[in-house]
Motif scaffolding. Structure first.
Motif, PDB file in Angstrom:
ATOM      1  N   GLU A  67      -3.650   5.679   3.315  1.00 41.29           N
ATOM      2  CA  GLU A  67      -2.213   5.537   3.363  1.00 41.29           C
ATOM      3  C   GLU A  67      -1.835   6.295   4.865  1.00 41.29           C
ATOM      4  OE1 GLU A  67       1.142   8.734   1.730  1.00 41.29           O
ATOM      5  OE2 GLU A  67      -0.706   8.630   0.702  1.00 41.29           O
ATOM      6  N   SER A  68      -2.372   7.029   5.458  1.00 44.57           N
ATOM      7  CA  SER A  68      -2.128   7.835   6.768  1.00 44.57           C
ATOM      8  C   SER A  68      -2.386   6.697   7.630  1.00 44.57           C
ATOM      9  CB  SER A  68      -2.874   8.990   6.932  1.00 44.57           C
ATOM     10  OG  SER A  68      -2.620  10.118   6.176  1.00 44.57           O
TER      11      SER A  68
ATOM     12  N   TYR B  41       9.285   4.085   0.680  1.00 43.90           N
ATOM     13  CA  TYR B  41       8.145   5.005   0.884  1.00 43.90           C
ATOM     14  C   TYR B  41       8.557   6.344   1.548  1.00 43.90           C
ATOM     15  CZ  TYR B  41       4.038   7.403   3.013  1.00 43.90           C
ATOM     16  OH  TYR B  41       3.102   8.393   3.379  1.00 43.90           O
TER      17      TYR B  41
ATOM     18  N   LEU C  98       0.577  -1.128  -0.169  1.00 40.68           N
ATOM     19  CA  LEU C  98       0.074  -0.084   0.033  1.00 40.68           C
ATOM     20  C   LEU C  98       0.925   1.286  -0.070  1.00 40.68           C
ATOM     21  CD1 LEU C  98      -1.680   2.334   1.443  1.00 40.68           C
ATOM     22  CD2 LEU C  98      -2.882   1.033  -0.104  1.00 40.68           C
ATOM     23  N   LEU C  99       2.028   1.177   0.781  1.00 42.52           N
ATOM     24  CA  LEU C  99       2.786   2.494   0.714  1.00 42.52           C
ATOM     25  C   LEU C  99       3.723   2.620  -0.402  1.00 42.52           C
ATOM     26  CD1 LEU C  99       4.341   2.064   4.447  1.00 42.52           C
ATOM     27  CD2 LEU C  99       2.422   3.521   3.395  1.00 42.52           C
TER      28      LEU C  99
ATOM     29  N   ALA D  85       1.042   4.339  -2.730  1.00 36.97           N
ATOM     30  CA  ALA D  85       1.119   5.665  -2.557  1.00 36.97           C
ATOM     31  C   ALA D  85       2.227   6.573  -2.948  1.00 36.97           C
ATOM     32  CB  ALA D  85       1.037   5.948  -0.890  1.00 36.97           C
TER      33      ALA D  85
ATOM     34  N   ARG E   7      -5.468   9.063   0.347  1.00 40.52           N
ATOM     35  CA  ARG E   7      -4.538   9.484   1.527  1.00 40.52           C
ATOM     36  C   ARG E   7      -5.196   9.031   2.830  1.00 40.52           C
ATOM     37  NH1 ARG E   7      -3.267  14.350  -0.013  1.00 40.52           N
ATOM     38  NH2 ARG E   7      -1.257  13.598  -0.794  1.00 40.52           N
TER      39      ARG E   7
ATOM     40  N   ARG F 149      -4.098  10.176  -5.132  1.00 40.25           N
ATOM     41  CA  ARG F 149      -3.532  10.065  -3.877  1.00 40.25           C
ATOM     42  C   ARG F 149      -4.097  10.644  -2.987  1.00 40.25           C
ATOM     43  NH1 ARG F 149       1.964  12.243  -1.341  1.00 40.25           N
ATOM     44  NH2 ARG F 149       2.063  10.741   0.072  1.00 40.25           N
TER      45      ARG F 149
ATOM     46  N   THR G 136       8.736  10.201   0.032  1.00 36.98           N
ATOM     47  CA  THR G 136       7.887  11.275   0.215  1.00 36.98           C
ATOM     48  C   THR G 136       8.542  12.064   1.126  1.00 36.98           C
ATOM     49  OG1 THR G 136       7.162   9.703   2.024  1.00 36.98           O
ATOM     50  CG2 THR G 136       5.693   9.622   0.178  1.00 36.98           C
TER      51      THR G 136
END
Length: 362
Positions: free
Chosen positions: A156-157, A192, A130-131, A134, A153, A149, A196
């Motif tokens: 993701e968070s 990831y 999943l990461l 993202a 999010r 995204r 990011t």
């Protein structure tokens, strides 16, 4: 895939996509594209009663296909990566339309509910993918990537929070060749975080990697594969450590971890696994995935070791694993088709950003 045999080793292991033609780009997308829209067959876990059963598409309206949640996630990663790397991909319209239909705020909210009910669902393998998804959206400079995204999010968070509270707090690593493997998931977290710009998460993941693996030596690689592995515990660990150690530290660590890959017993890791899948034993496709994942680990470790005495042997082994793995990856048997193309894309495009980013190669 007969034409793949004519591609030279440097191209195969280079991890760039500029040599991939339209036919191969279509082939790489074919099974993921079909799989993300295929609800059954599906692994749904334990069902206590008829009343307790929910369709996969009800429980996971975004990631219901590909037999299981993590395969649906990394198939979405695969499709997004193909769109990012190949302008005007022949399947672009269908890929975009399908993801637009599934990836809605309401559907993501339903996905989040599963993690409220079971915070360890898909730990750690599904979390890592999943990461990666993202991160791929973060890398892709396209308005639709920004939209997707933003929609993704909240999930993701949530996964980042769970990684910090439920994964990076683990007291010991799982040294297995399947979904519970700690090193593979940690590599996904590191990648990831670097993509990011989350320095705190990158540092925490690197610290956990050192705590788990820095003192490892004389790894019993001759015991691999341990069963129906699709990851090599030894090579996944080395592939992680090349991300968190500088080149000199990594070379020193590797010398203790696998003292001489050209000699017994350590040379056991150099030979691809021979496998002839049986449709009645679909789990054997794991061994095809093992050859693919070994290939990307061997190639990455060889890159990190540069002029090391073992680098050439690792490169030659990576080529043999890659040729065998890619040749068998495009099966029409759903037991392999629902996931192997993602592994092929990971291998063949490993130097196109998002996988062991340059920031991790000190």
């Amino acid at each position: 895939m007969d034409s793949f045999d004519s591609v030279d080793a440097e191209t195969i292991l280079g991890g760039r996509s500029d040599w991939i033609d339209v036919d191969l780009a279509l082939r790489l997308a074919e099974h993921p594209l079909e799989g993300v829209e295929t609800e059954f067959p599906h692994w749904v876990g334990a069902v206590d009663s008829p009343e307790a059963f929910d369709r996969p598409s009800d429980r996971h309206p975004v990631f219901y296909g590909c037999y299981d949640w993590h395969s649906a996630v990394h198939s979405h990663w695969c499709l997004v990566r193909l769109l990012r790397l190949f302008d005007d991909h022949p399947d672009e319209s269908r890929i975009r339309e399908g993801i637009d239909e599934r990836l809605t705020a309401e559907n993501v909210e339903r996905e989040l509910e599963r993690f409220e009910d079971d915070p360890t669902f898909e730990k750690p393998y599904g979390w890592a993918w999943l990461l990666r998804l993202a991160a791929e959206l973060y890398l892709w400079d396209d308005p639709v990537a920004d939209e997707w995204r933003t929609t993704l999010r909240p999930l993701e968070s949530r996964i980042v929070d769970l990684v910090e509270s439920e994964f990076l707090t683990d007291e010991r690593p799982f040294r297995v060749g399947t979904h519970e493997n700690t090193a593979f998931a940690l590599a996904g977290v590191v990648d990831y975080a670097l993509v990011t710009g989350d320095g705190d998460l990158a540092a925490a993941a690197g610290e956990r990697a050192r705590a788990f693996y820095l003192e490892d030596s004389d790894y019993p690689v001759e015991y691999e594969p341990l069963g129906w592995d699709f990851l090599s515990p030894a090579l996944a660990e080395a592939d992680l450590m090349r991300r968190v150690l500088d080149r000199r530290e990594f070379a020193d660590w590797f010398d203790g971890f696998l003292p001489d890959v050209r000699a017994e017993p350590y040379d056991a890791v150099l030979d691809p696994v021979a496998v002839e899948p049986d449709s009645d034993e679909g789990v054997e496709y794991h061994l095809i995935g093992l050859n693919l994942s070994r290939a990307w680990c061997l190639a990455g470790v060889a890159d990190a070791l540069a002029d090391h005495r073992d680098a050439e042997a690792l490169e030659r082994s990576a080529e043999r694993h890659a040729r065998r793995g890619v040749r068998q990856a495009f099966t029409d048997d759903y037991a392999g088709a629902h996931w192997l193309s993602s592994f092929a894309v990971y291998l063949l495009t490993r130097d196109e950003g998002g996988i062991a980013p340059a920031e991790s190669r000190a």
